[in-house]
Design a protein around this motif. Sequence first.
Motif, PDB file in Angstrom:
ATOM      1  N   VAL A   1     -41.692  -7.590  35.172  1.00 49.28           N
ATOM      2  CA  VAL A   1     -41.768  -7.021  33.819  1.00 49.28           C
ATOM      3  C   VAL A   1     -43.226  -6.908  33.384  1.00 49.28           C
ATOM      4  CG1 VAL A   1     -41.203  -7.382  31.385  1.00 49.28           C
ATOM      5  CG2 VAL A   1     -39.496  -7.862  33.161  1.00 49.28           C
ATOM      6  N   ASP A   2     -43.993  -7.952  33.649  1.00 52.28           N
ATOM      7  CA  ASP A   2     -45.415  -7.931  33.288  1.00 52.28           C
ATOM      8  C   ASP A   2     -46.168  -6.852  34.073  1.00 52.28           C
ATOM      9  OD1 ASP A   2     -44.966 -10.043  31.593  1.00 52.28           O
ATOM     10  OD2 ASP A   2     -45.616 -11.576  33.025  1.00 52.28           O
ATOM     11  N   ALA A   3     -45.698  -6.590  35.293  1.00 49.28           N
ATOM     12  CA  ALA A   3     -46.375  -5.603  36.143  1.00 49.28           C
ATOM     13  C   ALA A   3     -45.940  -4.173  35.840  1.00 49.28           C
ATOM     14  CB  ALA A   3     -46.098  -5.913  37.615  1.00 49.28           C
ATOM     15  N   MET A   4     -44.903  -4.016  35.022  1.00 50.14           N
ATOM     16  CA  MET A   4     -44.325  -2.689  34.797  1.00 50.14           C
ATOM     17  C   MET A   4     -45.324  -1.639  34.295  1.00 50.14           C
ATOM     18  SD  MET A   4     -41.653  -1.010  35.368  1.00 50.14           S
ATOM     19  CE  MET A   4     -40.404  -2.273  35.614  1.00 50.14           C
ATOM     20  N   PRO A   5     -46.226  -1.970  33.357  1.00 50.01           N
ATOM     21  CA  PRO A   5     -47.188  -0.941  32.930  1.00 50.01           C
ATOM     22  C   PRO A   5     -48.016  -0.373  34.093  1.00 50.01           C
ATOM     23  CG  PRO A   5     -47.193  -2.763  31.381  1.00 50.01           C
ATOM     24  CD  PRO A   5     -46.357  -3.195  32.538  1.00 50.01           C
ATOM     25  N   LEU A   6     -48.473  -1.258  34.985  1.00 48.07           N
ATOM     26  CA  LEU A   6     -49.243  -0.795  36.131  1.00 48.07           C
ATOM     27  C   LEU A   6     -48.377   0.007  37.102  1.00 48.07           C
ATOM     28  CD1 LEU A   6     -51.527  -3.859  36.973  1.00 48.07           C
ATOM     29  CD2 LEU A   6     -52.232  -1.650  36.046  1.00 48.07           C
TER      30      LEU A   6
ATOM     31  N   GLN B   1     -50.613  -0.019  43.416  1.00 44.37           N
ATOM     32  CA  GLN B   1     -50.526  -0.842  42.212  1.00 44.37           C
ATOM     33  C   GLN B   1     -49.735  -2.113  42.492  1.00 44.37           C
ATOM     34  OE1 GLN B   1     -52.353  -0.279  39.791  1.00 44.37           O
ATOM     35  NE2 GLN B   1     -52.236   1.752  38.896  1.00 44.37           N
ATOM     36  N   ALA B   2     -48.648  -1.982  43.235  1.00 42.59           N
ATOM     37  CA  ALA B   2     -47.830  -3.147  43.566  1.00 42.59           C
ATOM     38  C   ALA B   2     -48.630  -4.150  44.405  1.00 42.59           C
ATOM     39  CB  ALA B   2     -46.577  -2.708  44.323  1.00 42.59           C
ATOM     40  N   GLN B   3     -49.403  -3.645  45.356  1.00 42.21           N
ATOM     41  CA  GLN B   3     -50.225  -4.528  46.184  1.00 42.21           C
ATOM     42  C   GLN B   3     -51.215  -5.323  45.339  1.00 42.21           C
ATOM     43  OE1 GLN B   3     -51.902  -1.691  48.946  1.00 42.21           O
ATOM     44  NE2 GLN B   3     -50.402  -2.192  50.538  1.00 42.21           N
ATOM     45  N   GLN B   4     -51.817  -4.643  44.373  1.00 39.73           N
ATOM     46  CA  GLN B   4     -52.805  -5.317  43.528  1.00 39.73           C
ATOM     47  C   GLN B   4     -52.145  -6.373  42.647  1.00 39.73           C
ATOM     48  OE1 GLN B   4     -54.644  -1.968  41.558  1.00 39.73           O
ATOM     49  NE2 GLN B   4     -56.184  -1.743  43.153  1.00 39.73           N
ATOM     50  N   VAL B   5     -50.933  -6.077  42.161  1.00 38.91           N
ATOM     51  CA  VAL B   5     -50.219  -7.053  41.340  1.00 38.91           C
ATOM     52  C   VAL B   5     -49.839  -8.270  42.179  1.00 38.91           C
ATOM     53  CG1 VAL B   5     -48.111  -7.482  40.033  1.00 38.91           C
ATOM     54  CG2 VAL B   5     -49.347  -5.336  39.710  1.00 38.91           C
ATOM     55  N   VAL B   6     -49.299  -8.024  43.371  1.00 38.97           N
ATOM     56  CA  VAL B   6     -48.887  -9.124  44.244  1.00 38.97           C
ATOM     57  C   VAL B   6     -50.079  -9.985  44.647  1.00 38.97           C
ATOM     58  CG1 VAL B   6     -47.933  -9.681  46.522  1.00 38.97           C
ATOM     59  CG2 VAL B   6     -46.850  -7.923  45.104  1.00 38.97           C
TER      60      VAL B   6
ATOM     61  N   SER C   1     -52.401 -10.831  42.844  1.00 39.52           N
ATOM     62  CA  SER C   1     -52.783 -11.711  41.729  1.00 39.52           C
ATOM     63  C   SER C   1     -51.699 -12.718  41.350  1.00 39.52           C
ATOM     64  CB  SER C   1     -53.151 -10.870  40.499  1.00 39.52           C
ATOM     65  OG  SER C   1     -52.030 -10.137  40.044  1.00 39.52           O
ATOM     66  N   ASN C   2     -50.408 -12.325  41.560  1.00 38.23           N
ATOM     67  CA  ASN C   2     -49.341 -13.262  41.130  1.00 38.23           C
ATOM     68  C   ASN C   2     -48.473 -13.773  42.282  1.00 38.23           C
ATOM     69  OD1 ASN C   2     -47.550 -11.177  41.762  1.00 38.23           O
ATOM     70  ND2 ASN C   2     -47.148 -10.642  39.636  1.00 38.23           N
TER      71      ASN C   2
ATOM     72  N   ALA D   1     -44.180 -11.236  45.569  1.00 40.46           N
ATOM     73  CA  ALA D   1     -43.962 -10.046  46.397  1.00 40.46           C
ATOM     74  C   ALA D   1     -42.537  -9.507  46.270  1.00 40.46           C
ATOM     75  CB  ALA D   1     -44.277 -10.360  47.851  1.00 40.46           C
ATOM     76  N   PHE D   2     -41.542 -10.376  46.307  1.00 38.69           N
ATOM     77  CA  PHE D   2     -40.151  -9.911  46.283  1.00 38.69           C
ATOM     78  C   PHE D   2     -39.864  -9.130  45.006  1.00 38.69           C
ATOM     79  CE2 PHE D   2     -35.672 -10.218  45.272  1.00 38.69           C
ATOM     80  CZ  PHE D   2     -35.076  -9.857  46.470  1.00 38.69           C
ATOM     81  N   GLU D   3     -40.199  -9.706  43.877  1.00 36.88           N
ATOM     82  CA  GLU D   3     -39.884  -9.066  42.602  1.00 36.88           C
ATOM     83  C   GLU D   3     -40.654  -7.763  42.406  1.00 36.88           C
ATOM     84  OE1 GLU D   3     -40.780 -12.116  43.135  1.00 36.88           O
ATOM     85  OE2 GLU D   3     -39.703 -13.595  41.908  1.00 36.88           O
ATOM     86  N   VAL D   4     -41.937  -7.786  42.721  1.00 34.69           N
ATOM     87  CA  VAL D   4     -42.787  -6.616  42.467  1.00 34.69           C
ATOM     88  C   VAL D   4     -42.447  -5.475  43.417  1.00 34.69           C
ATOM     89  CG1 VAL D   4     -45.159  -5.739  42.459  1.00 34.69           C
ATOM     90  CG2 VAL D   4     -44.647  -8.012  41.503  1.00 34.69           C
ATOM     91  N   TYR D   5     -42.316  -5.773  44.718  1.00 34.79           N
ATOM     92  CA  TYR D   5     -42.014  -4.704  45.677  1.00 34.79           C
ATOM     93  C   TYR D   5     -40.591  -4.176  45.511  1.00 34.79           C
ATOM     94  CZ  TYR D   5     -46.390  -5.556  48.143  1.00 34.79           C
ATOM     95  OH  TYR D   5     -47.720  -5.674  48.477  1.00 34.79           O
ATOM     96  N   THR D   6     -39.673  -5.045  45.086  1.00 33.83           N
ATOM     97  CA  THR D   6     -38.316  -4.570  44.797  1.00 33.83           C
ATOM     98  C   THR D   6     -38.335  -3.602  43.613  1.00 33.83           C
ATOM     99  OG1 THR D   6     -37.317  -6.621  45.610  1.00 33.83           O
ATOM    100  CG2 THR D   6     -35.983  -5.265  44.144  1.00 33.83           C
ATOM    101  N   THR D   7     -39.100  -3.938  42.600  1.00 26.37           N
ATOM    102  CA  THR D   7     -39.229  -3.050  41.437  1.00 26.37           C
ATOM    103  C   THR D   7     -39.874  -1.727  41.830  1.00 26.37           C
ATOM    104  OG1 THR D   7     -39.458  -4.982  39.983  1.00 26.37           O
ATOM    105  CG2 THR D   7     -40.136  -2.853  39.088  1.00 26.37           C
TER     106      THR D   7
END
Length: 222
Positions: free
Chosen positions: A13-18, A179-184, A186-187, A190-196
């Motif tokens: 959710v926090d990564a959604m804007p990016l 964008q997903a790579q950059q978010v992962v 930092s946090n 991986a599962f949540e961000v790449y699934t999104t």
Amino acid sequence: MNRNFDLDWSAAVDAMPLLLEGARLTLVISVVGLFFGFLIGLAAGLARTSGNRILSGISAVYVELIRGTPILVQAIWIYFALPIALGMEIERLTAAIAAIAVNSGAYIAEIVRGSIQSVPKGQVEAGRSLGLTQAQTFWHVVWPQAFRRMIPPLGNQLIISLKDTSILTIIGVAEIVRQAQQVVASNFRAFEVYTTAALLYFVMTLTISLILRGMERRLNVG
């Protein structure tokens, strides 16, 4: 070895804007790239059906060269190698659009060629018998029928090109995967961000598919 697999979707959710910004750029690259790809493919497809051996030969070389090499290599070549030959830098976004345009153009060329050749010769003969010139027969008789038949495969090519943009992360374009790579990084979620990220691709491709099906029904493409 035991590992606790805990999900924290708040990271997604926090990564959604990016990720949404990446989705926007993905759509821009896909649509603009396919627009120029259509122009390239139209020219190449017409060249292949022109009866001119030189134009047909040049078009055939382009089509086989592009279809015979991975888009990943094409993107790398456009961004890293071509600037050396030109003696100038190429911006990432420009290189990304060029890669999609050049790649999709080769496939669209075959779509154009196949659609034109699928129009029965009797239609051409009927047009000529009415006193139309060869050019008039093409634009008023052949092209309208051919274009209607291009719509489904062009829609498929848009979806393919949209998914191909994920490869452009190799040249640093800030599309969804980048964008997903950059978010992962930092946090570490991986599962949540790449699934999104995958779900965003799915939503975009499904939406495009539904729009195209509606267009096909309205135009009675078959």
